[in-house]
Design an enzyme around this catalytic site. Structure first.
Site, mmCIF file in Angstrom:
data_model
loop_
_atom_site.group_PDB
_atom_site.id
_atom_site.type_symbol
_atom_site.label_atom_id
_atom_site.label_comp_id
_atom_site.label_asym_id
_atom_site.label_seq_id
_atom_site.Cartn_x
_atom_site.Cartn_y
_atom_site.Cartn_z
ATOM 1 N N PHE A 111 0.817 -1.221 0.000
ATOM 2 C CA PHE A 111 0.000 0.000 0.000
ATOM 3 C C PHE A 111 0.845 1.263 0.000
ATOM 4 C CE2 PHE A 111 0.228 2.257 4.003
ATOM 5 C CZ PHE A 111 0.820 1.353 4.865
ATOM 6 N N LYS A 112 2.118 1.152 0.381
ATOM 7 C CA LYS A 112 2.994 2.321 0.399
ATOM 8 C C LYS A 112 3.024 3.037 -0.964
ATOM 9 C CE LYS A 112 4.872 1.521 4.599
ATOM 10 N NZ LYS A 112 4.331 0.212 5.014
#
Ligand code: PLP
Length: 461
Positions: A111-112
């Site tokens: 998700f970064k």
């Protein structure tokens, strides 16, 4: 829109200044002076819009004059163009009232990428306009570093140095950091834990002479622009399940408290989030803090979910600032106590935190059992971080739809997945040659002076 420091003793900055600065000069974190609430009818207009349109709607009020309307639309379009899924953050169903928000379709499969791809484009636009060059230094427990390198590799105005704990990241995570060939990418394997890496990073930011000499900038989740990017998918997910008419709950696998803090901001903006559940692995400092009111650090114990192996959750300071009625002096005092091992939260502040968050922990055995069970009952293969979330979420299911954030692709953690479910977790075809590419990294000691000397030498400052 102005940004203020959680320790109350740094200049107020614009969005662009806060983004380029990272950590405030008083050691605090920047937060918006005020979060503008959006009306239910505005939120009700979101379903059916694209991810990019909703991103613009969420982000625009926070950037003020820093980017023009068309400029911001282009930044957002470029940020998400490289994702491997047309929905960007699709939902899948796990059970009667339990959903998984897949946040792993970006270039580094975690998700970064949602935040990092956006701020890569924002930095490029702002620096080109200013004619400046900066030095980004980040600390990573695995996923931030690869996402930062992927977002900044080859950009003209940036050098990117990433500190990662030697031997404590997965092979896929390490290779995503060590295989890019661009000269502006520097992967540094530090002899220590993630908390050590993060502590040295903070030391660099507090060493103003070094900070100014190399034009240090931060992209860790302390950077407000990253938190802001993550607010978007709370809106896309909740509105596709019926918000604002129907409230939803979220469970968030938590380490540095950045992702769940974005959910807290979404709620402040008016998104009806019933429960916001912190899920921790055996490094359960946040879960213990909510239970006891005492934030007491212990040793980091390496786990199957290394991106959550943490004892000092930086972004927690942001919510503490609100819990203390935005009293920066008290926050600064508490953070000084933290440096000495811990602090006790006042009754009023802990009441506030307990009203905002629920929490739970998953042991290593529970993590593996969850991967196995979910595979057997749904065919979905979870990464161990997501499994921690799913386990904790299962203790909070009710009539409100529960959305668990799937924070990484299982292929980033193939050993745990295999151990738990017997399944292979292959990389998507676009990265299938990762293990054939040569690696390039520098081993560094856990020592501030040596780190600073190396960075100065590489950037010629
Ligand atoms: C970074 C990360 C987390 C923790 O997110 P925070 O914002 O630090 O709380 C959880 N899972 C994965 C896969 C991550 O990369």
């Amino acid at each position: 829109m102005k940004y203020v420091s959680t320790r109350g003793n740094a200049p107020k900055l614009s969005f662009e200044e806060a983004m380029l600065t990272g950590l405030a000069r008083d050691g605090g974190l920047y937060v918006p002076q005020r979060v503008a609430e959006r009306r239910p009818d505005e939120i009700a207009a979101l379903p059916g819009m694209s991810y990019e349109e909703i991103a613009y709607w969420v982000i625009k009020p926070f950037v003020g004059e820093s980017f023009g309307d068309d400029e911001l639309r282009e930044i957002i379009a470029r940020a998400y163009a490289g994702f491997g899924h047309a929905a960007r953050a699709p939902l899948v169903q796990l059970g009667p009232n339990h959903f998984l928000l897949e946040l792993f379709h970006g270039p580094t499969l975690a998700f970064k990428d949602f935040a990092m791809q956006l701020i890569g484009q924002m930095f490029q636009t702002a620096l080109a306009r200013r004619g400046e060059r900066i030095c980004i230094v980040g600390a990573t427990s695995g996923d931030t570093g690869s996402a930062a390198i992927e977002a900044f590799r080859g950009l003209d105005n940036v050098d990117v140095f990433i500190l990662f704990p030697d031997g404590r990241v997965s092979d896929v995570q390490r290779r995503q950091m060590t295989t890019p060939t661009e000269a502006n990418v520097h992967a540094l394997a530090i002899d220590g834990t993630f908390d050590d890496a993060q502590a040295r990073l903070k030391d660099m930011f507090n060493h103003f002479e070094f900070r100014d000499a190399v034009k240090l900038a931060g992209v860790n989740s302390i950077n407000w622009a990253r938190v802001l990017a993550q607010v978007v998918y709370y809106f896309t997910a909740a509105t596709s399940l019926g918000a604002p008419l129907r409230p939803v709950s979220f469970t968030v696998p938590t380490g540095n408290f950045g992702d769940i803090f974005a959910g807290y901001i979404a709620r402040k903006m008016g998104l009806p989030i019933e429960k916001l559940v912190i899920a921790t692995n055996q490094n359960d400092i946040l879960h213990r803090t909510l239970a006891t009111g005492a934030y007491t650090t212990a040793e980091v114990v390496p786990s199957l979910s290394p991106s959550m192996d943490i004892q000092v959750s930086s972004n927690f300071e942001r919510v503490l600032f609100d819990a203390y009625g935005r009293d920066g002096v008290t926050v600064a005092d508490q953070m000084a106590d933290l440096a000495r091992g811990g602090f006790t939260i006042s009754q009023g502040a802990i009441d506030y935190l307990r009203a905002q968050f629920a929490s739970g922990r998953a042991s290593e055995e529970e993590t593996l059992a969850t991967i196995r069970e979910i595979f057997e009952t749904t065919g979905e293969v979870l990464c161990p971080h997501t499994a921690v979330g799913v386990k904790v979420a299962s203790e909070h299911l009710g009539t409100t739809p529960m959305i668990t954030l799937a924070t990484a692709h299982p292929a980033k953690f193939p050993d745990a997945v295999k151990q738990a479910s017997g399944q292979d977790a292959p990389l998507p075809p676009r990265m299938a040659d990762l293990f054939d590419r040569p690696e390039r990294m520098t081993h560094v000691p856990n020592d501030l002076a040596e780190l600073e000397a190396l960075i100065r030498e590489r950037v010629g400052a």
